[in-house]
Motif scaffolding. Structure first.
Motif, PDB file in Angstrom:
ATOM      1  N   ILE A 197       0.864  -1.183   0.000  1.00 17.48           N
ATOM      2  CA  ILE A 197       0.000   0.000   0.000  1.00 17.48           C
ATOM      3  C   ILE A 197       0.899   1.231   0.000  1.00 17.48           C
ATOM      4  O   ILE A 197       1.750   1.381   0.884  1.00 17.48           O
ATOM      5  CB  ILE A 197      -0.920   0.014   1.237  1.00 17.48           C
ATOM      6  CG1 ILE A 197      -1.807  -1.236   1.280  1.00 17.48           C
ATOM      7  CG2 ILE A 197      -1.772   1.283   1.248  1.00 17.48           C
ATOM      8  CD1 ILE A 197      -2.739  -1.370   0.117  1.00 17.48           C
ATOM      9  N   PRO A 198       0.758   2.125  -0.971  1.00 14.92           N
ATOM     10  CA  PRO A 198       1.666   3.277  -1.031  1.00 14.92           C
ATOM     11  C   PRO A 198       1.402   4.282   0.090  1.00 14.92           C
ATOM     12  O   PRO A 198       0.263   4.473   0.518  1.00 14.92           O
ATOM     13  CB  PRO A 198       1.367   3.890  -2.403  1.00 14.92           C
ATOM     14  CG  PRO A 198      -0.012   3.431  -2.739  1.00 14.92           C
ATOM     15  CD  PRO A 198      -0.185   2.082  -2.110  1.00 14.92           C
ATOM     16  N   ASP A 199       2.470   4.911   0.559  1.00 12.71           N
ATOM     17  CA  ASP A 199       2.349   5.966   1.569  1.00 12.71           C
ATOM     18  C   ASP A 199       1.895   7.282   0.943  1.00 12.71           C
ATOM     19  O   ASP A 199       1.306   8.120   1.619  1.00 12.71           O
ATOM     20  CB  ASP A 199       3.691   6.172   2.272  1.00 12.71           C
ATOM     21  CG  ASP A 199       4.118   4.961   3.087  1.00 12.71           C
ATOM     22  OD1 ASP A 199       3.240   4.295   3.675  1.00 12.71           O
ATOM     23  OD2 ASP A 199       5.331   4.670   3.123  1.00 12.71           O
ATOM     24  N   GLU A 200       2.211   7.469  -0.323  1.00 13.22           N
ATOM     25  CA  GLU A 200       1.805   8.650  -1.068  1.00 13.22           C
ATOM     26  C   GLU A 200       1.332   8.195  -2.441  1.00 13.22           C
ATOM     27  O   GLU A 200       1.683   7.102  -2.895  1.00 13.22           O
ATOM     28  CB  GLU A 200       2.981   9.630  -1.227  1.00 13.22           C
ATOM     29  CG  GLU A 200       3.527  10.163   0.084  1.00 13.22           C
ATOM     30  CD  GLU A 200       4.615  11.211  -0.134  1.00 13.22           C
ATOM     31  OE1 GLU A 200       4.484  12.026  -1.080  1.00 13.22           O
ATOM     32  OE2 GLU A 200       5.581  11.224   0.644  1.00 13.22           O
ATOM     33  N   PRO A 201       0.527   9.014  -3.123  1.00 17.49           N
ATOM     34  CA  PRO A 201       0.073   8.619  -4.453  1.00 17.49           C
ATOM     35  C   PRO A 201       1.233   8.314  -5.399  1.00 17.49           C
ATOM     36  O   PRO A 201       2.244   9.013  -5.412  1.00 17.49           O
ATOM     37  CB  PRO A 201      -0.719   9.845  -4.931  1.00 17.49           C
ATOM     38  CG  PRO A 201      -1.227  10.472  -3.664  1.00 17.49           C
ATOM     39  CD  PRO A 201      -0.111  10.274  -2.669  1.00 17.49           C
ATOM     40  N   VAL A 202       1.064   7.251  -6.167  1.00 14.74           N
ATOM     41  CA  VAL A 202       2.028   6.870  -7.198  1.00 14.74           C
ATOM     42  C   VAL A 202       1.612   7.547  -8.503  1.00 14.74           C
ATOM     43  O   VAL A 202       0.497   7.348  -8.981  1.00 14.74           O
ATOM     44  CB  VAL A 202       2.057   5.342  -7.386  1.00 14.74           C
ATOM     45  CG1 VAL A 202       2.988   4.954  -8.527  1.00 14.74           C
ATOM     46  CG2 VAL A 202       2.462   4.650  -6.088  1.00 14.74           C
ATOM     47  N   ILE A 203       2.504   8.356  -9.067  1.00 17.90           N
ATOM     48  CA  ILE A 203       2.175   9.151 -10.253  1.00 17.90           C
ATOM     49  C   ILE A 203       2.933   8.617 -11.469  1.00 17.90           C
ATOM     50  O   ILE A 203       4.126   8.322 -11.388  1.00 17.90           O
ATOM     51  CB  ILE A 203       2.546  10.636 -10.036  1.00 17.90           C
ATOM     52  CG1 ILE A 203       1.733  11.231  -8.877  1.00 17.90           C
ATOM     53  CG2 ILE A 203       2.310  11.445 -11.313  1.00 17.90           C
ATOM     54  CD1 ILE A 203       2.141  12.660  -8.530  1.00 17.90           C
ATOM     55  N   PHE A 204       2.226   8.501 -12.584  1.00 12.59           N
ATOM     56  CA  PHE A 204       2.878   8.226 -13.864  1.00 12.59           C
ATOM     57  C   PHE A 204       2.178   9.058 -14.928  1.00 12.59           C
ATOM     58  O   PHE A 204       1.096   9.612 -14.695  1.00 12.59           O
ATOM     59  CB  PHE A 204       2.833   6.732 -14.216  1.00 12.59           C
ATOM     60  CG  PHE A 204       1.452   6.160 -14.349  1.00 12.59           C
ATOM     61  CD1 PHE A 204       0.787   6.174 -15.562  1.00 12.59           C
ATOM     62  CD2 PHE A 204       0.808   5.602 -13.252  1.00 12.59           C
ATOM     63  CE1 PHE A 204      -0.501   5.657 -15.684  1.00 12.59           C
ATOM     64  CE2 PHE A 204      -0.471   5.070 -13.358  1.00 12.59           C
ATOM     65  CZ  PHE A 204      -1.125   5.096 -14.584  1.00 12.59           C
ATOM     66  N   LEU A 205       2.791   9.182 -16.086  1.00 12.72           N
ATOM     67  CA  LEU A 205       2.231   9.974 -17.173  1.00 12.72           C
ATOM     68  C   LEU A 205       1.953   9.087 -18.382  1.00 12.72           C
ATOM     69  O   LEU A 205       2.699   8.147 -18.666  1.00 12.72           O
ATOM     70  CB  LEU A 205       3.192  11.092 -17.584  1.00 12.72           C
ATOM     71  CG  LEU A 205       3.444  12.178 -16.540  1.00 12.72           C
ATOM     72  CD1 LEU A 205       4.492  13.159 -17.068  1.00 12.72           C
ATOM     73  CD2 LEU A 205       2.167  12.919 -16.186  1.00 12.72           C
ATOM     74  N   LYS A 206       0.877   9.399 -19.078  1.00 11.24           N
ATOM     75  CA  LYS A 206       0.558   8.753 -20.346  1.00 11.24           C
ATOM     76  C   LYS A 206       0.567   9.829 -21.428  1.00 11.24           C
ATOM     77  O   LYS A 206       0.074  10.945 -21.200  1.00 11.24           O
ATOM     78  CB  LYS A 206      -0.825   8.097 -20.311  1.00 11.24           C
ATOM     79  CG  LYS A 206      -0.986   7.020 -19.258  1.00 11.24           C
ATOM     80  CD  LYS A 206      -2.319   6.283 -19.389  1.00 11.24           C
ATOM     81  CE  LYS A 206      -2.309   5.289 -20.524  1.00 11.24           C
ATOM     82  NZ  LYS A 206      -3.465   4.358 -20.485  1.00 11.24           N
ATOM     83  N   PRO A 207       1.110   9.535 -22.606  1.00 13.84           N
ATOM     84  CA  PRO A 207       1.060  10.525 -23.686  1.00 13.84           C
ATOM     85  C   PRO A 207      -0.381  10.880 -24.040  1.00 13.84           C
ATOM     86  O   PRO A 207      -1.273  10.031 -24.012  1.00 13.84           O
ATOM     87  CB  PRO A 207       1.755   9.814 -24.857  1.00 13.84           C
ATOM     88  CG  PRO A 207       2.571   8.736 -24.226  1.00 13.84           C
ATOM     89  CD  PRO A 207       1.812   8.302 -23.011  1.00 13.84           C
ATOM     90  N   SER A 208      -0.588  12.134 -24.390  1.00 10.98           N
ATOM     91  CA  SER A 208      -1.947  12.562 -24.730  1.00 10.98           C
ATOM     92  C   SER A 208      -2.451  11.876 -25.996  1.00 10.98           C
ATOM     93  O   SER A 208      -3.665  11.748 -26.196  1.00 10.98           O
ATOM     94  CB  SER A 208      -2.005  14.082 -24.896  1.00 10.98           C
ATOM     95  OG  SER A 208      -1.136  14.511 -25.923  1.00 10.98           O
ATOM     96  N   ASN A 209      -1.527  11.389 -26.854  1.00 16.82           N
ATOM     97  CA  ASN A 209      -1.989  10.728 -28.074  1.00 16.82           C
ATOM     98  C   ASN A 209      -2.445   9.298 -27.834  1.00 16.82           C
ATOM     99  O   ASN A 209      -2.799   8.598 -28.784  1.00 16.82           O
ATOM    100  CB  ASN A 209      -0.930  10.794 -29.177  1.00 16.82           C
ATOM    101  CG  ASN A 209       0.351  10.053 -28.843  1.00 16.82           C
ATOM    102  OD1 ASN A 209       0.442   9.344 -27.836  1.00 16.82           O
ATOM    103  ND2 ASN A 209       1.366  10.224 -29.683  1.00 16.82           N
ATOM    104  N   THR A 210      -2.479   8.854 -26.567  1.00 17.08           N
ATOM    105  CA  THR A 210      -3.120   7.579 -26.251  1.00 17.08           C
ATOM    106  C   THR A 210      -4.631   7.727 -26.132  1.00 17.08           C
ATOM    107  O   THR A 210      -5.360   6.724 -26.087  1.00 17.08           O
ATOM    108  CB  THR A 210      -2.595   6.990 -24.927  1.00 17.08           C
ATOM    109  OG1 THR A 210      -2.914   7.881 -23.846  1.00 17.08           O
ATOM    110  CG2 THR A 210      -1.094   6.764 -24.959  1.00 17.08           C
ATOM    111  N   VAL A 211      -5.125   8.957 -26.053  1.00 18.05           N
ATOM    112  CA  VAL A 211      -6.546   9.203 -25.808  1.00 18.05           C
ATOM    113  C   VAL A 211      -7.358   9.004 -27.084  1.00 18.05           C
ATOM    114  O   VAL A 211      -7.073   9.605 -28.129  1.00 18.05           O
ATOM    115  CB  VAL A 211      -6.764  10.619 -25.254  1.00 18.05           C
ATOM    116  CG1 VAL A 211      -8.264  10.910 -25.079  1.00 18.05           C
ATOM    117  CG2 VAL A 211      -6.037  10.791 -23.918  1.00 18.05           C
ATOM    118  N   VAL A 212      -8.379   8.147 -26.985  1.00 17.41           N
ATOM    119  CA  VAL A 212      -9.328   7.925 -28.083  1.00 17.41           C
ATOM    120  C   VAL A 212     -10.734   7.957 -27.489  1.00 17.41           C
ATOM    121  O   VAL A 212     -10.920   8.081 -26.274  1.00 17.41           O
ATOM    122  CB  VAL A 212      -9.072   6.580 -28.803  1.00 17.41           C
ATOM    123  CG1 VAL A 212      -7.745   6.606 -29.536  1.00 17.41           C
ATOM    124  CG2 VAL A 212      -9.136   5.409 -27.828  1.00 17.41           C
ATOM    125  N   GLY A 213     -11.730   7.828 -28.349  1.00 22.11           N
ATOM    126  CA  GLY A 213     -13.107   7.840 -27.885  1.00 22.11           C
ATOM    127  C   GLY A 213     -13.512   6.531 -27.238  1.00 22.11           C
ATOM    128  O   GLY A 213     -12.865   5.490 -27.397  1.00 22.11           O
TER     129      GLY A 213
END
Length: 283
Positions: free
Chosen positions: A93-109
């Motif tokens: 269980i993380p002590d703080e939020p785990v952050i990662f990034l996804k490229p915006s061009n992964t977004v579709v409908g």
């Protein structure tokens, strides 16, 4: 209000759905549902414009429904944000939020094709609550300030290739960044319509089989705390999308279940935010 974008990819037009379910064209007010539009969005004024007949009605039957946000600047992911999912993944269980990034061009409908990447062995699904940012957010100090920067919410599937994520050098982004890996929508529901983002059911089906059935009440780090926290490390801008983690039930939690393959049908929904349905193809 429910906001959506309809039409061919790259040529979508903005639409709002009225309380009667009818569609009204927003093209006279904005060329798209993007950061510029969201930064000045006033749901009450938009509802008044619909009620007063200021927006022309439009027939959207049979039209493709694209992602409800055009060209998000970034997609910020939160990992291991449900205790049951962390347990099924064998993670602490993380002590703080785990952050990662996804490229915006992964977004579709939410009805677009999702492509299984070349070399994939373990393409997986993750139904999540997406938060769409409407105001610039930096160094927020309270839940109240966090609430003020949220334009709305949407259903999202954080598609992930587990072998790329966990077995190719430990880089989460490798497993999160393939084209089409962030089907978003079908709609953006404005924040005023969601009384409590911590009381929403999330469900996901693969080929008609219910795989995930959880609630945002089970989040380790609630929505407002998550937005406040992320703003300490990066500036969130209008049109950015924050995806807030998934409950248990991913393929890792179903021993013997197959990972996703071309022709599989994945349906995901968040209570009040609509159900998406994607068919998998091959990259």
């Amino acid at each position: 209000m429910k906001l959506l974008r309809v039409g061919p990819q790259g040529a979508e037009r903005p639409v709002v759905l009225g309380e009667d379910g009818a569609a009204y064209d927003l093209s006279g007010r904005t060329p798209d549902i993007d950061g510029a539009f969201l930064s000045s969005l006033d749901p009450a004024e938009l509802a008044r414009a619909v009620a007063d007949g200021e927006l022309p009605s439009t027939d959207i039957a049979g039209l493709r429904v694209g992602a409800p946000v055009a060209r998000p600047g970034k997609v910020v992911g939160i990992g291991l944000n449900y205790r049951d999912h962390a347990a099924e993944a064998g993670a602490q269980i993380p002590d703080e939020p785990v952050i990662f990034l996804k490229p915006s061009n992964t977004v579709v409908g939410g009805y677009d094709e999702v492509l299984v990447p070349r070399g994939s062995e373990k393409t997986d699904y993750e139904v999540e609550l997406a938060v769409v940012i409407g105001r610039t957010a930096r160094y927020l100090e309270s839940d109240q300030e966090a609430a003020a920067v949220i334009a709305g919410y949407a259903t999202v599937d954080d598609v992930t290739e587990r072998a790329f994520q966990n077995e190719r050098g430990g880089q989460w982004d490798k497993g999160k960044s393939a084209e089409t890996f962030t089907p978003l929508g079908p709609w953006l529901v404005t924040a005023d319509e969601i009384a409590d983002p911590q009381q929403l059911t999330l469900r996901l089906w693969v080929n008609g089989e219910l795989r995930q059935n959880g609630s945002t009440a089970q989040m380790i780090f609630p929505v407002l705390e998550t937005i406040r926290y992320v703003s300490q490390f990066m500036v969130l801008e209008p049109g950015d999308v924050v995806i807030t983690g998934t409950p248990a039930g991913v393929t890792l939690g179903h021993p013997g279940a197959s990972f996703l393959r071309p022709a599989d049908v994945v349906e995901a929904e968040v209570e009040g935010l609509g159900r998406q349905r994607v068919v998998l193809g091959k990259a």
